[in-house]
Design an enzyme around this catalytic site. Structure first.
Site, PDB file in Angstrom:
ATOM      1  N   CYS A  11       0.837  -1.202   0.000  1.00 37.19           N
ATOM      2  CA  CYS A  11       0.000   0.000   0.000  1.00 37.19           C
ATOM      3  C   CYS A  11       0.872   1.253   0.000  1.00 37.19           C
ATOM      4  O   CYS A  11       1.854   1.349   0.736  1.00 37.19           O
ATOM      5  CB  CYS A  11      -0.915   0.002   1.218  1.00 37.19           C
ATOM      6  SG  CYS A  11      -2.008   1.446   1.290  1.00 37.19           S
ATOM      7  N   CYS A  33     -17.345  -8.910   3.682  1.00 34.03           N
ATOM      8  CA  CYS A  33     -16.716  -7.688   3.162  1.00 34.03           C
ATOM      9  C   CYS A  33     -15.461  -8.016   2.362  1.00 34.03           C
ATOM     10  O   CYS A  33     -14.548  -8.680   2.854  1.00 34.03           O
ATOM     11  CB  CYS A  33     -16.365  -6.753   4.321  1.00 34.03           C
ATOM     12  SG  CYS A  33     -15.773  -5.126   3.775  1.00 34.03           S
ATOM     13  N   ARG A  77     -19.274  -2.416  16.501  1.00 32.87           N
ATOM     14  CA  ARG A  77     -18.714  -3.724  16.137  1.00 32.87           C
ATOM     15  C   ARG A  77     -17.362  -3.968  16.771  1.00 32.87           C
ATOM     16  O   ARG A  77     -16.445  -3.165  16.654  1.00 32.87           O
ATOM     17  CB  ARG A  77     -18.580  -3.826  14.616  1.00 32.87           C
ATOM     18  CG  ARG A  77     -17.880  -5.107  14.141  1.00 32.87           C
ATOM     19  CD  ARG A  77     -17.809  -5.174  12.634  1.00 32.87           C
ATOM     20  NE  ARG A  77     -19.134  -5.299  12.074  1.00 32.87           N
ATOM     21  CZ  ARG A  77     -19.449  -4.971  10.823  1.00 32.87           C
ATOM     22  NH1 ARG A  77     -18.530  -4.462  10.026  1.00 32.87           N
ATOM     23  NH2 ARG A  77     -20.685  -5.135  10.387  1.00 32.87           N
TER      24      ARG A  77
END
Length: 311
Positions: free
Chosen positions: A51, A95, A258
């Site tokens: 990244c 996801c 969450r």
């Protein structure tokens, strides 16, 4: 019952209350707004590492030196099989997560195929976390079947510069607003324990209140060797984590809070249960992006002991 609105100063004073008092307040708010169901979500790192962003907590940043197994974008069938396995383990949401600021055009076309494939599974809601998408890309993932998009603010606007300098806090906020503009639910959360102050945490909660996400993942920093935050084990203790969960529930009475990354390493089993009593009503089951998580059977048993149902 209308939930009480607190000023920032009042919230900071609440933070000083004994833990049991805070849990009593936040539990009551949770009880008034939710039933006994706890949403279960699973994720897959469909592309890992390399990244370009320099987030200090992240093992996937090429600016850091964490030893992880990087891989290019997975094939569509592998991702679909993972979604089916997640469904068998009780997840109702899956996801698709990719590393990087934004997918390449070639990867994005393949990601759209993944989304369509996962969205076609009966009983699974497709979510995605793909970085800082353009407006056209947002339209396309919506049409392909994404119902909820994850893009965390991670920390407060004031503390953001201490964590990342390759993009702005406003870039994250604008991305969340963009996906909401096109009718997708926002999944937008934070990472606690990166050296931020209590005031920063209150600022995070208030920023999220403005964005009004459906789900707020609360991650607890799991310091990874090779990242600038590798020695941050002692930046937050279990009581402070539980108090923070309470504060987020008080500020965000109707959001799904969450349990996400770090909860199995930073909280004992007993305190994980206390967090659910305080207001956690969504869990990330299985492994995370580059670290291991909980087993689905263990989470089901924990919820059963608390008279909660995984849904």
């Amino acid at each position: 019952m209308k939930n009480k609105e607190y000023s920032k100063e009042e919230l900071l004073k609440l933070y000083d209350l004994p833990l049991n008092d805070l849990i009593e307040i936040s539990h009551k708010i949770t009880d008034e707004n939710f039933g006994n169901e706890v949403e279960a979500c699973s994720i897959i790192s469909a592309k890992t590492g390399a990244c370009s962003e320099n987030c200090k907590y992240c093992s996937q940043s090429k600016h850091n030196h964490a030893e992880i197994e990087c891989h290019p974008l997975m094939d569509v069938e592998t991702v679909k099989k993972a979604a089916l396995s997640a469904k068998e383990n009780g997840a109702t949401r899956f996801c698709i997560v990719t590393s990087g600021r934004v997918p390449t055009d070639k990867d994005f076309e393949k990601i759209l195929e993944m989304i369509k494939s996962v969205a076609s599974i009966d009983g699974i809601h497709c979510c995605a976390s793909l970085g800082l998408l353009s407006e056209e890309q947002v339209k396309q993932i919506k049409d392909a079947g994404v119902e909820r998009y994850n893009h965390n603010i991670n920390t407060s606007e004031n503390y953001h510069k201490n964590i990342c300098t390759t993009h702005k806090f406003s870039d994250r906020v604008n991305t969340v607003k963009l996906i909401q503009k096109y009718g997708m639910e926002a999944c937008c959360g934070v990472i606690i324990g990166m050296g931020e102050s209590r005031e920063d945490r209150i600022d995070m909660a208030l920023a999220l209140k403005e964005l009004n996400p459906k789900t707020v993942p609360i991650n607890f920093l799991n310091p990874i060797k090779g990242t600038p935050l590798e020695n941050y084990e002692d930046k937050i203790d279990e009581e402070e984590i539980l108090k923070t969960i309470c504060m987020f529930r008080i500020v965000l009475p109707k959001a799904l809070l969450r349990y996400a990354g770090g909860r199995t390493t930073r909280l004992s089993e007993y305190n994980q249960k206390l967090g659910i009593v305080a207001g956690i009503n969504s869990v990330l089951v299985g492994n995370y992006l580059t670290t291991t998580g909980s087993k689905a059977d263990e989470d089901k048993q924990m919820l059963k002991e608390l008279d909660k149902v995984m849904a």
